[in-house]
Scaffold this active site. Structure first.
Site, PDB file in Angstrom:
ATOM      1  N   GLU A  21       0.818  -1.213   0.000  1.00  0.00           N
ATOM      2  CA  GLU A  21       0.000   0.000   0.000  1.00  0.00           C
ATOM      3  C   GLU A  21       0.854   1.265   0.000  1.00  0.00           C
ATOM      4  OE1 GLU A  21      -4.124  -0.476   2.155  1.00  0.00           O
ATOM      5  OE2 GLU A  21      -2.516  -1.199   3.470  1.00  0.00           O
ATOM      6  N   TYR A  53     -14.395  27.662   0.524  1.00  0.00           N
ATOM      7  CA  TYR A  53     -14.341  26.208   0.412  1.00  0.00           C
ATOM      8  C   TYR A  53     -13.312  25.740  -0.601  1.00  0.00           C
ATOM      9  CZ  TYR A  53     -18.128  27.634  -2.747  1.00  0.00           C
ATOM     10  OH  TYR A  53     -18.897  28.290  -3.669  1.00  0.00           O
ATOM     11  N   GLU A  73      -7.462   7.074  10.418  1.00  0.00           N
ATOM     12  CA  GLU A  73      -7.736   7.803  11.660  1.00  0.00           C
ATOM     13  C   GLU A  73      -6.753   8.959  11.835  1.00  0.00           C
ATOM     14  OE1 GLU A  73      -9.364   3.647  12.277  1.00  0.00           O
ATOM     15  OE2 GLU A  73      -7.594   4.514  11.334  1.00  0.00           O
ATOM     16  N   LYS A  98     -12.367   5.292   2.766  1.00  0.00           N
ATOM     17  CA  LYS A  98     -11.348   4.626   1.955  1.00  0.00           C
ATOM     18  C   LYS A  98     -12.074   3.532   1.162  1.00  0.00           C
ATOM     19  CE  LYS A  98      -6.839   2.340   2.247  1.00  0.00           C
ATOM     20  NZ  LYS A  98      -5.879   1.659   3.139  1.00  0.00           N
TER      21      LYS A  98
END
Length: 118
Positions: A21, A53, A73, A98
């Protein structure tokens, strides 16, 4: 409290606990709600009083793409810290997904809620 939102902000990040990954970029999707008093912007029609934004989105993209992460997290908490400190938000909700992280699930992720949006 008024809210400014951003939906489905897509960022490609180096993230994951497995060695393979860390060799690729993976898709992360942010949905955000930010507590922001829109009254002055509405009354004056002046962009200087709004929560920009586009600027918030770019800040998230730049930060997440700047370094590798193991866990979503950590990404969510660090982005929350960044936005709270940079924009003095009264409250914040971040849903960080994810997609395809679990083959049998359409989506997985975390939801971080702070301040007046709790």
């Amino acid at each position: 409290m008024d809210r400014v939102f951003i939906e489905e902000l897509t960022v490609f990040a180096q993230i994951g606990v497995y060695d393979w990954e860390q060799q690729i970029k993976q898709k992360l999707v942010f949905d955000l709600e930010m507590a922001w008093d829109c009254k002055q912007a509405a009354e004056t029609d002046d962009v200087v009083y709004c929560l920009n934004y586009a600027e918030v989105s770019q800040a998230i993209i730049d930060y997440v793409e700047s370094k590798p992460f193991l866990l979503i997290e950590r990404v969510a908490y660090e982005v929350a810290d960044l936005l709270e400190s940079r924009y003095q938000l009264q409250g914040l909700k971040i849903k960080l997904s994810k997609p395809k992280a679990v083959a049998q699930a359409r989506n997985v992720g975390v939801l971080i809620v702070r301040g007046c949006l709790k």
